[in-house]
Every structure is written in structure tokens, then in C-alpha cells.
Design a protein around this motif. Structure first.
Motif, PDB file in Angstrom:
ATOM      1  N   ASN A 178      18.141  51.759  28.258  1.00  0.00           N
ATOM      2  CA  ASN A 178      17.396  51.773  29.880  1.00  0.00           C
ATOM      3  C   ASN A 178      17.735  51.239  30.656  1.00  0.00           C
ATOM      4  O   ASN A 178      17.310  50.061  31.189  1.00  0.00           O
TER       5      ASN A 178
ATOM      6  N   SER B 156      13.359  43.919  33.226  1.00  0.00           N
ATOM      7  CA  SER B 156      13.468  42.426  32.599  1.00  0.00           C
ATOM      8  C   SER B 156      13.894  40.839  33.668  1.00  0.00           C
ATOM      9  O   SER B 156      13.259  40.202  33.128  1.00  0.00           O
TER      10      SER B 156
ATOM     11  N   ASN C 264       7.291  58.386  33.305  1.00  0.00           N
ATOM     12  CA  ASN C 264       7.648  57.354  32.685  1.00  0.00           C
ATOM     13  C   ASN C 264       6.665  56.832  32.105  1.00  0.00           C
ATOM     14  O   ASN C 264       5.644  55.836  32.971  1.00  0.00           O
TER      15      ASN C 264
ATOM     16  N   TYR D  53      15.135  49.681  32.737  1.00  0.00           N
ATOM     17  CA  TYR D  53      14.303  48.538  31.587  1.00  0.00           C
ATOM     18  C   TYR D  53      14.686  47.047  32.237  1.00  0.00           C
ATOM     19  O   TYR D  53      14.306  46.299  31.430  1.00  0.00           O
TER      20      TYR D  53
ATOM     21  N   LEU E  30      18.639  46.129  26.488  1.00  0.00           N
ATOM     22  CA  LEU E  30      17.740  46.860  26.691  1.00  0.00           C
ATOM     23  C   LEU E  30      19.145  48.595  26.854  1.00  0.00           C
ATOM     24  O   LEU E  30      19.904  48.362  27.483  1.00  0.00           O
TER      25      LEU E  30
ATOM     26  N   LEU F 136       5.833  53.156  33.021  1.00  0.00           N
ATOM     27  CA  LEU F 136       6.081  52.604  34.329  1.00  0.00           C
ATOM     28  C   LEU F 136       5.093  53.220  35.354  1.00  0.00           C
ATOM     29  O   LEU F 136       4.445  52.466  36.480  1.00  0.00           O
TER      30      LEU F 136
END
Lengths: 169, 361
Positions: free
Chosen positions: A25, A32, B76, A28, A23, B79
Motif C-alpha cells: 500500500n 514508514s 482504513n 503505508y 509494502l 489510519l
């Protein structure tokens, strides 16, 4: 049923592990990794190692990953492209390791028993928390103490690096 | 197949009862907090909605429910939505291992169930610690996803604070675990049976012997618990005089309500843990204060009542501290956590371990 659970957990672990490095970002990626830690904990629970599962979540998900997130947020990197140039090297290494794994799997042959059965020794009767404590402080006492010493050295090293001026003063 | 069905039905009933009671308590707490602090400051608190303002929580709930749900531009979206859910779920799942009443077994259609604990797992207290640490993600992600400076600063403060004080909570309970020899909250509570001095804050062994008091650990636990739930005087992540509202500055409507519920549910959860670990859980201060004799079969009722009394004592303590103490500065908070609380907690472990070795219970 146990096999189904194992393949679900293993599948999610592999998928999220790939996403962590894939990913763009970084937030993120961290999330994960969080999902991966949870599924690793699930794997421990399916092996009747509840203590290890709880510690896995407390230490990795609860403390270390929060610090990762902290750093990522502090740096405020929206996109981190720098490390994606390493893709060719990563692919090379990945293919090599995958080949190794496949070769090993072929050599070992196919086994029906995918999920290792839980231990049936007397350890399982005393409870796995006691069992871990027992083996850490008897059989594996020396490795345990060495590991804690290494952690202490790392901690002091970090302080020395961060506070270089305390040596000159 | 039938047994599995009964087990699932029993568990679902228990979960819905516990969730219902917890959410009702949260409703009550929002009113109680404003009333208690009002009285302490010589005010009356909310008086408008209903007699003496007792319908205020319902009015607040309706208001939050009908408020416009705003997602700030540049936030975002995923989120921003996920963060309050993580915070609330992490706060609520901890109640699964809390023993609310005596450890007894009831036969339901041939299946043995423990009516007063949803799940008696052998690592109960670690399970709670694991999920309270997950709650930090809700706060941090909420702060980051809002795309606002105040929220980000609040989130960062929350991250540092939760990690520092989580450690103290974890170390403070080790002494109790050493004495009880178990991680299951049910067994820990049962170990403190009978008299008030058998509870682990004084920890006199049941048959008499050398007491190994955990009162220092108790104090460390309560202070760290206040810090972990972001309550005054440790509410730096949401310090309104510095950060508007901290990590939930940009939240409104139901998402805000989720954070709010999570904070109060966390308060109830740490109160339950403190009651179960240090103040004997559902044990009465003296055996004759439990229903006995001809009312023996109702002993569970007085057990639950004693548990509730202890939990409400801690909840009142939260309000009391809030009304009494001013907010700490951020560096004071960190110094206090690492240089005062941590050494006390570690020292307590060393002393308790040595004492427990020489005077086994």
C-alpha cells in the motif's frame, strides 16, 4: 547508552527503509518513510547537530513527503504491483552492495568507537547553527551557490515541462 | 541519580501545568468564540447552560465524550484512529519551547531550572515549525482514511494550503531571526527588552539607532498563521458550504474532539509565537508597567500577565477576522499565498538583511 541509542535508531532506519519498498500500500510506504525521517533526525540530534535535525524534519517530513502523500492520494492507487516485478534485479544489486559493505567492514577491522564522538573543535562552542552558516558561506560558498543554481534550473525545468504552451504562444 | 530525578519531576510538573492551562484555554475559547461572534452579529450566543451559558464548554465536552464512536465502512481503521492523535500531539508538543515568563533560574534541591519555559533549546523556533508541519499529516491522513469524497477533497486542500502558507510563516520570521541572531525563543524575547518600540515589530535597537521594523513580516506572519490553522477566511479544508465538514466529515465522538482540540491548540500556539517574536513576549510596553521597586520579586507575575494579554489579543483577532471576512475561493487563496505574501516575505528578508549588515545591532 549512546551505543544503545545509535543501534535503536539505526535498526529502525533500516527496517522502515525496507518497509518503504516492501509494502504494497503506497500510503503505508509513505508513512514508514516518515518514521525513517524522524529517526534520521534523531541520529542528527545524537550527533549534536540539532539544526540539521530540525531542517531534516521541516524539509523532508514537512514539505516533500506531504507532496508525495498528496500525489499518492490524488492518483488513488490502492495497490501498486507494477514495481514488485523488479524484485530479482533489486535483490541482485542489494546482495552486491551488501557484499561490498561486508568486505569493507572486514578490511577496516572492528572498531570500538561505533558512535562518532561529537566534534570538540571551537565550532561546538559557537553553536551548530552558526557553525553551519559560517562554513556554508566561507569554505563551501561555491558548492553552496552551485547547488542553489541547480535547484533553480530544476524549478524552471519543471515549469517549462508543465506549461509547454507558453513557448508556442 | 538524585539530580536526574529532580529534573524529571520538575519537567513533568511544568508539562502538566502547561497542558492544563492550554486545555483550559481551549475550553474557554470554544465559549468565547461563540459569545464574541454572537455579539458581533447582534446575537447573544449560548445562553442555556449555566448563567450566560458559561457552562457550555463542559456540556459540549460531555456530549462529545458520550457520543457513539463511528468508523465508516471501507475506512482504513488504523489510519482513521491515528490521524486525530497525530494532529493533537503535533499541536501540543510545540508549547515545549514557548517562554511564558521572564528568563530566570530557580534552585530546586540544588538543580537549576527555568520555571517559565519547559525546554530552552537553541533551535526553539525551528522545533515549532517542524512539528506544526507534522500536524498536516493528521489532516491529510484523516481525510484519506475516511473513505469519503468530501473528506478526501478536504485533505487534499489542506495539504496544498499548509505547504503554501507554512513557507510564508517560515520566511516571515527570518527577519526577526536576523535581528535577534538566535533561534531560541527565550533569547529572541529577551532581545526585545524594555520599551514598546524595542519590540521587533518596530525594532528600534535598545541603545538607540536605526530601526529595522518588521511590521510587514508581522502582517504576513499573522495572515499566514490564520491560513495555517485553517480558520476563516482560509478554512477551505473544512468549508461547510462546499465539503460538509471537510477532512473530519466522518469523525464523531472523541476522535472529532481531538481534531477540535488540535485546531484550538494550534491557534493558541501561533498566538504565542506571534507574541514572542513580534510583540516582545513577556516584556511590558514600558519598564514601569512591570512590577518594580518593592514588588521586584513579583516581576515574573506581571511578565506572565503581559504575555497572556498579547496572546489573548491574537486570539480575539482570530474571532474578529472570522466574524468580518467572507471565505476566499480556492484559486484566490493559492494566488494570494504565492503571488502576494511570498514576494512580501522575501522582499522583507532582503531589506532586513541589507539593513542589518549596514546597521549592526
Amino acid at each position: 547508552m549512546a551505543q544503545l541509542l545509535f543501534f535503536y535508531l539505526a535498526g529502525v532506519i533500516v527496517l522502515t527503509a525496507i518497509l518503504v519498498v516492501g509494502l504494497r500500500n503506497p500510503i503505508y510506504s509513505v508513512l514508514s518513510l516518515l518514521i525513517m525521517f524522524f529517526h534520521v533526525a534523531g541520529l542528527y540530534v545524537s550527533l549534536h547537530a540539532e539544526f540539521l535535525a530540525a531542517v531534516q524534519i521541516i524539509v523532508y517530513a514537512g514539505a516533500i513527503l506531504v507532496l508525495y502523500l498528496f500525489v499518492v492520494m490524488l492518483l488513488n492507487v490502492k495497490r501498486e504491483d507494477r514495481y514488485h516485478y523488479q524484485f530479482p534485479i533489486g535483490a541482485l544489486l542489494g546482495v552486491a552492495i551488501l557484499t561490498e559493505a561486508v568486505v569493507l567492514a572486514i578490511q577496516r577491522g572492528y572498531s570500538e568507537d561505533v558512535v562518532p564522538s561529537p566534534p570538540t573543535s571551537e565550532l561546538s562552542f559557537t553553536g551548530n547553527t552558526e557553525a553551519i552558516g559560517e562554513s556554508l558561506f566561507t569554505t563551501y560558498l561555491l558548492p553552496f551557490e552551485i547547488a542553489s543554481l541547480i535547484l533553480l534550473v530544476a524549478m524552471i525545468g519543471a515549469i517549462i515541462l508543465a506549461k509547454k504552451d507558453i513557448l508556442t504562444r | 541519580m538524585f539530580e536526574v530525578g529532580v529534573k524529571i519531576a520538575v519537567s513533568l510538573t511544568q508539562i502538566s501545568i502547561v497542558m492544563g492551562v492550554v486545555l483550559l484555554t481551549v475550553m474557554f475559547l470554544t465559549l468565547a468564540e461563540r459569545k464574541v461572534i454572537g455579539w458581533m452579529q447582534d446575537r447573544m450566543g449560548p445562553m442555556e447552560v449555566g448563567p450566560y451559558g458559561i457552562l457550555q464548554p463542559i456540556a459540549d465536552g460531555l456530549k462529545l465524550f458520550f457520543k457513539e464512536d463511528i468508523i465508516p465502512s471501507g475506512a482504513n481503521k488504523y489510519l482513521f484512529t491515528l490521524a486525530p492523535i497525530i494532529a493533537l500531539v503535533a499541536a501540543l508538543v510545540g508549547f515545549a519551547v514557548i517562554p511564558f515568563g521572564p528568563n530566570m533560574r530557580v534552585d530546586v534541591f540544588g538543580v537549576q531550572v527555568q520555571p517559565f519555559v519547559i525546554s530552552d533549546i537553541n533551535i526553539g523556533i525551528l522545533y515549532i515549525l517542524a512539528f506544526t508541519s507534522i500536524g498536516a499529516y493528521g489532516i491529510i491522513l484523516g481525510g484519506w482514511a475516511s473513505n469519503s469524497k468530501y473528506s478526501l477533497l478536504g485533505g487534499l486542500r489542506a495539504a496544498a494550503q499548509l505547504i503554501s502558507y507554512e513557507l510564508n510563516v517560515g520566511l516571515a520570521i527570518v527577519g526577526v531571526l536576523l535581528l535577534a541572531g538566535s533561534l531560541s525563543l527565550v533569547k529572541i524575547t529577551e532581545d526585545q527588552c524594555c520599551w514598546i518600540w524595542n519590540w521587533f515589530w518596530l525594532a528600534v535597537p535598545r541603545g538607540g539607532g536605526v530601526p529595522i521594523p518588521q511590521i510587514l513580516a508581522f502582517v504576513v506572519f499573522v495572515i499566514s498563521a490564520v491560513a495555517e490553522t485553517n480558520r476563516l477566511p482560509f478554512d477551505l479544508p473544512e468549508a461547510e458550504s462546499e465539503l460538509v465538514a471537510g477532512f473530519f466529515t466522518e469523525y464523531s465522538g472523541m476522535r472529532f474532539a481531538f481534531f477540535f482540540l488540535a485546531e484550538y491548540a494550534n491557534m493558541i500556539l501561533v498566538s504565542c509565537i506571534a507574541a514572542a517574536l513580534f510583540l516582545g513576549g513577556w516584556n511590558a510596553p514600558a519598564p514601569f508597567l512591570q512590577f518594580h521597586g518593592s514588588l521586584e520579586h513579583l516581576a515574573w507575575l506581571s511578565g506572565i500577565m503581559w504575555f497572556a494579554v498579547k496572546v489573548y489579543f491574537f486570539l480575539f483577532l482570530f474571532f474578529w477576522i472570522r466574524a468580518t471576512l467572507p471565505r476566499l475561493r480556492y484559486d484566490q487563496l493559492m494566488r494570494f499565498g504565492w503571488k502576494v505574501m511570498l514576494p512580501i516575505a522575501l522582499g522583507n528578508i532582503v531589506v532586513t538583511a541589507i539593513a542589518a549588515y549596514f546597521f549592526p545591532r
